[in-house]
Design a protein around this motif. Sequence first.
Motif, PDB file in Angstrom:
ATOM      1  N   CYS A 114     -19.951 -66.686  79.739  1.00 18.50           N
ATOM      2  CA  CYS A 114     -20.652 -66.168  78.560  1.00 18.50           C
ATOM      3  C   CYS A 114     -21.502 -64.983  79.007  1.00 18.50           C
ATOM      4  N   CYS A 157     -24.052 -69.407  71.961  1.00 20.07           N
ATOM      5  CA  CYS A 157     -24.580 -68.047  71.801  1.00 20.07           C
ATOM      6  C   CYS A 157     -23.921 -67.356  70.610  1.00 20.07           C
ATOM      7  N   CYS A 168     -25.614 -65.977  78.039  1.00 24.97           N
ATOM      8  CA  CYS A 168     -26.399 -66.966  78.791  1.00 24.97           C
ATOM      9  C   CYS A 168     -25.911 -67.112  80.234  1.00 24.97           C
ATOM     10  N   CYS A 174     -20.178 -67.914  74.654  1.00 27.80           N
ATOM     11  CA  CYS A 174     -19.949 -69.347  74.489  1.00 27.80           C
ATOM     12  C   CYS A 174     -20.211 -69.690  73.020  1.00 27.80           C
TER      13      CYS A 174
HETATM   14 ZN   LIG Z   1     -23.826 -68.478  76.020  1.00 32.15          ZN
END
Ligand SMILES: [Zn+2]
Length: 157
Positions: free
Chosen positions: A70, A111, A73, A108
């Motif tokens: 991701c 997010c 994050c 992801c």
């Molecule tokens: Zn993420």
Amino acid sequence: MRQAEYQHVKAERQKMKNSSLYNELIANRTRGKQRHYNLTRRDAESIRFYRSGQWKQIRDYRIAYDQYTCQCCGNNYQANRLTADHVVMRKLLPSKQQLDWHNLWTLCNRCNAVKQQLEIKFQKEGKVNQLKNMSKSDWKKLILEKENIKNAPAPFV
Ligand SMILES: [Zn+2]
């Protein structure tokens, strides 16, 4: 008597047609049709886009390029828990740019969900230009800020 009743009904109906409430009802009905269009026809268009072979190829390539990480994050996930997200919302772009690899990044599910909420909020606030101009790092900052607020421990009382 029946004729008089008929005239009365006719007059009432005319009165109603002249009233602002009636006009409002008609306007609402028109807005309802627009909403229906947005929910059906536009979604059919989205479905066609996301089912296309061209999209699937570019999506898989982007996720592999980002090493299944991701970009917000920084966590690693299996491909089925990742999305190739359009940095500038797809619907704000002409169709040629919708497949632009540079406008994609791997997110992801978590997010991505936060980003979607922010996009809806900006749209409601009429901030379409801002949506068109935000970079990946602008988004990253906003998304992480929002996630940190959610994850922050409860303050001591
Ligand atoms: Zn993420």
